[in-house]
Design an enzyme around this catalytic site. Sequence first.
Site, mmCIF file in Angstrom:
data_model
loop_
_atom_site.group_PDB
_atom_site.id
_atom_site.type_symbol
_atom_site.label_atom_id
_atom_site.label_comp_id
_atom_site.label_asym_id
_atom_site.label_seq_id
_atom_site.Cartn_x
_atom_site.Cartn_y
_atom_site.Cartn_z
ATOM 1 N N LEU A 95 0.822 -1.203 0.000
ATOM 2 C CA LEU A 95 0.000 0.000 0.000
ATOM 3 C C LEU A 95 0.856 1.253 0.000
ATOM 4 C CD1 LEU A 95 -2.644 -1.025 2.661
ATOM 5 C CD2 LEU A 95 -3.087 -0.622 0.240
ATOM 6 N N GLY A 96 1.999 1.155 0.670
ATOM 7 C CA GLY A 96 2.839 2.341 0.738
ATOM 8 C C GLY A 96 4.028 2.081 1.634
ATOM 9 N N GLY A 113 6.954 5.156 7.789
ATOM 10 C CA GLY A 113 8.170 5.676 8.376
ATOM 11 C C GLY A 113 9.123 4.565 8.783
ATOM 12 N N PRO A 166 7.354 -0.885 5.090
ATOM 13 C CA PRO A 166 6.254 -0.895 4.136
ATOM 14 C C PRO A 166 4.934 -1.354 4.781
ATOM 15 C CG PRO A 166 7.642 -2.812 3.830
ATOM 16 C CD PRO A 166 8.284 -1.996 4.899
ATOM 17 N N ASP A 172 2.669 13.517 15.657
ATOM 18 C CA ASP A 172 2.939 13.473 14.220
ATOM 19 C C ASP A 172 1.646 13.520 13.424
ATOM 20 O OD1 ASP A 172 4.466 13.460 11.979
ATOM 21 O OD2 ASP A 172 4.835 11.302 11.960
#
Length: 837
Positions: A527-528, A531, A534, A646
Amino acid sequence: MNSDKMLKILILVFLFFFPFCSSTETLTQNQSIKDGQTLISKEKNFSIGFFSPANSSYRYLGIWFAKVTELTVVWVANRNDPFNDSSGVLSIMQDGNLVLHDGFNRSLWSTNVSVQGQASTAAQLLDSGNLVLVQENNKTVLWQSFDYPTDTWLPNMSIGLNWRTGLDRFLTSWKSRDDPGTGDCIFKLNLNETPQFFFYKGSIPYYRTGPWPWRSSAIKSNCKTTFINNGDEIAYQYFFDDPTFITRVVVDNSGLLQHLVWNDGEHRWKEFWSAPTYRCDKYGQCGAYSVCNPGDVDFECSCLPGYEPKSPRQWYLREGSEGCVRKKSGLSMCGNGEGFVKVERVKAPFSSVAGQMYLSIMSYEGCEQACLRNCSCTAFTSLNDGNETNCLQWYGELMDILVHDVEGYQSLNVRVDAADLAKNTRKSGGFLGNKGRLALVVTSIAVPLLPVILLAHIWLRKKKRKKTRGFRTAKRKLHNQSVNFTDTKGSLEGNELEDSNTNFDLPIFDLSCLVAATDNFSPANKLGQGGFGPVFKGQLRNGQHIAVKRLSKSSGQGIEELKNEVQLIGKLQHRNLVKMLGCCIQGEEKMLIYEYMSNKSLNFFIFDPTRCSTLNWSKRFEIIIGIARGILYLHHDSRLRIIHRDLKTSNILLDDEMNPKISDFGVARILNGDQIQDRTNRVVGTYGYMSPEYAVFGKFSAKSDVFSFGVILLEIVSGKKNNGSYMEHPSLTLIGHVWELWREDRALDIVDSSINESYVPHEALRSIQIGLLCVQEDVRDRPDMLEVLLMLGTDAITLPSPKQPAFIFRTASDDLKSVSKGSCSVNEVTLTEAEGR
Ligand SMILES: *[C@@H]1O[C@H](CO)[C@@H](O)[C@H](O)[C@H]1NC(C)=O
Ligand SMILES: *[C@@H]1O[C@H](CO)[C@@H](O)[C@H](O)[C@H]1NC(C)=O
Ligand SMILES: *[C@@H]1O[C@H](CO)[C@@H](O)[C@H](O)[C@H]1NC(C)=O
Ligand SMILES: *[C@@H]1O[C@H](CO)[C@@H](O)[C@H](O)[C@H]1NC(C)=O
Ligand SMILES: *[C@@H]1O[C@H](CO)[C@@H](O)[C@H](O)[C@H]1NC(C)=O
Ligand SMILES: *[C@@H]1O[C@H](CO)[C@@H](O)[C@H](O)[C@H]1NC(C)=O
Ligand SMILES: *[C@@H]1O[C@H](CO)[C@@H](O)[C@H](O)[C@H]1NC(C)=O
Ligand SMILES: *[C@@H]1O[C@H](CO)[C@@H](O)[C@H](O)[C@H]1NC(C)=O
Ligand SMILES: *[C@@H]1O[C@H](CO)[C@@H](O)[C@H](O)[C@H]1NC(C)=O
Ligand SMILES: *[C@@H]1O[C@H](CO)[C@@H](O)[C@H](O)[C@H]1NC(C)=O
């Protein structure tokens, strides 16, 4: 010789007991009392005569308790002019005045009354301990010792002001136990406000009793106080139901006010009551607009609702005398949805400025309305003295409020702004007040989660107990069952979390089932990139979609953040927070499993030229409110006080219905208890969303999240990234750009052009204003999340004007970036950038 001696003795006895023998408590014009003689009252309760205090050879004329074996003087005539020998004589002069003179006919003390028509006078010692000078023909009292008290207050004695004679009767301590001279401590009825007693040390207020009848009759005591307020005098008296009690109230030079009762059995005075006893009794211990709570062992001072410490530093150092001031971020309290918050069981405050307190006869509702109408009214209370309801209103500083630990004291209603009103009505639970509209907004925010969490917790514990013994079997079962509960401590044995003393009740997933769910972490399912590794999409055997965050093996920080996230989010439940389904820790592999969000993250939409049009204004506004609710839950409503640290658009995930869910708690922190701020050496977060105090000094608090929220809000409204640049002003950040437009009254120019059709101007303008309030430079100026939600939720509240935001210019923020702490921080600043999952 023998008879001569006998006669001498007889004469001596006669002389000494002359007043006795005459069986009179009266001194007439031709009589006198010499040193060594005494006059005794009728029922033999009191004596008057000459005495020397302990360790002193000086002689004074005084009145003392006759039935008390320990010499206890209650009144002194010549307290500052003692005799140095036994030559003193008390007599009545020709003019009718009582006079105290020595062997040289020098007067040391006298009454100063003018006797009409040269009538004869007599002095009489009453059984109350009062020495009175009366006109003999018609018994008019010309003078009485009760009008000139020294350090002792006896029953039946009035302390206060006599309007007729102009005499203000108050107590003054002795200089010391062996000197009855006028000392420093004064106990006096203060009439500047509601009549109440003040204890002064020198001229400084040291203790205060509070107004009558503040203490309700619910408190039973056999000692009664009577308040006399008539044309003649305004004063107090006290008495015991049982008049045989021998009692006195005395002011000590050490600064103690004592009510003592003679104990016949033990032959000593026992303390019935005394003040000041607690630190909180001390006048102004916590300064203005604060409450002193003796039960608070840590620090007795706290600010009234809506107020904050005037000097946070002093406050931090446990020094409260500077008191509190109105919250800098407070909303206007004048016709702006304000109301009152009840502070229970308190000593009534004092207005140090005369004329700032009003007493009137009014019902409770009338009193509340009267106070609400006048914007300078800071507090009110309603007292019932049995016959009528009194309304007390304060129009200025509120001093010296103390919380009693017993019931029976009145409560104070303190004026607060709409936000504090909502906060406090929420806390007290249920009370909606007359602010129906606000209350509605508030109740819709406040989802009663605690019971749910508790139930879940109990259920999980039960479940866990059952499973603990059959741990092995449970683990084996995991292969067949996608989700199960097990003893986490057990399953974590031998891995990095071993030292963790937390006992989180989260499902543990088996690695093999995750491998199957994600098709062996196939790139197609990625998906992405988060930090710390993955993120993969997966599907469990039961069909449920999941997102798996696989922490990269190389990432050293991963374990720390994983622990953090598991501990934190496992305990949280809110519809605007992404739900964690479990975790998986096996060997090198560390994974977190979340519910799957089909619509990726907010940045995926708002910054994309085509997808941005799928979010119209009302959807965007809903998203803003949803995010605010999620943060509010983190800051206030969950049992922990969590700072996300964050917050950014890529951490706001969207579900099927585009409901926002806050995710990524890898760097979140829990503040414990009352802690408002913490500091870190590792500044982590994302450039563009970080508040200045966090970026520069590493200080984070709920207000640094508020800052990030402000940035997100402005990004949602504008569809622009805070760190993008602007054609017109390349040096400006988004915040700076909005601020420029705001100042030029063109704030709506910033609104995303793709929602030009759908947006509601006043809502958008309000949102921009709130966004600007959130990104103000000074932490104290920023609202908290509850206030933000209130402001978003109603037009009834006038918003304050935002001050200049932080990080206006790009160059400035670039400088900040380079000064942030630690070598790794700069990397981390952007490290956590993730593109949804
Ligand atoms: C006091 O003494 C004077 C004379 O010394 C006398 O005239 C007067 O009657 C006496 N008064 C009383 C009350 O005894
Ligand atoms: C009197 O003096 C003695 C010796 O100086 C001392 O111990 C005592 O406490 C004193 N008493 C009072 C009542 O001050
Ligand atoms: C006592 O007081 C008188 C004046 O009141 C004074 O003349 C005398 O000297 C004093 N005696 C002593 C021993 O202090
Ligand atoms: C004492 O003084 C008063 C006036 O102060 C006077 O009337 C009286 O006669 C004097 N007595 C003696 C014994 O000197
Ligand atoms: C006595 O009273 C008069 C007026 O009542 C006053 O003028 C005078 O100063 C007083 N004397 C003393 C010693 O108090
Ligand atoms: C008492 O008598 C005096 C003088 O005889 C007189 O001036 C005063 O008014 C009288 N007081 C009362 C209360 O009758
Ligand atoms: C105390 O005061 C009451 C009322 O004021 C009065 O009736 C009573 O006689 C007083 N007692 C004494 C001992 O003066
Ligand atoms: C005097 O003392 C007795 C007993 O101690 C008490 O009963 C009585 O009320 C007292 N008298 C006054 C006038 O206070
Ligand atoms: C409000 O109270 C203040 C202080 O008492 C007073 O000066 C002012 O006139 C009052 N305002 C109104 C509108 O009643
Ligand atoms: C209430 O009123 C009654 C009669 O008017 C009076 O006797 C009583 O003292 C009053 N009580 C209070 C607490 O004022």
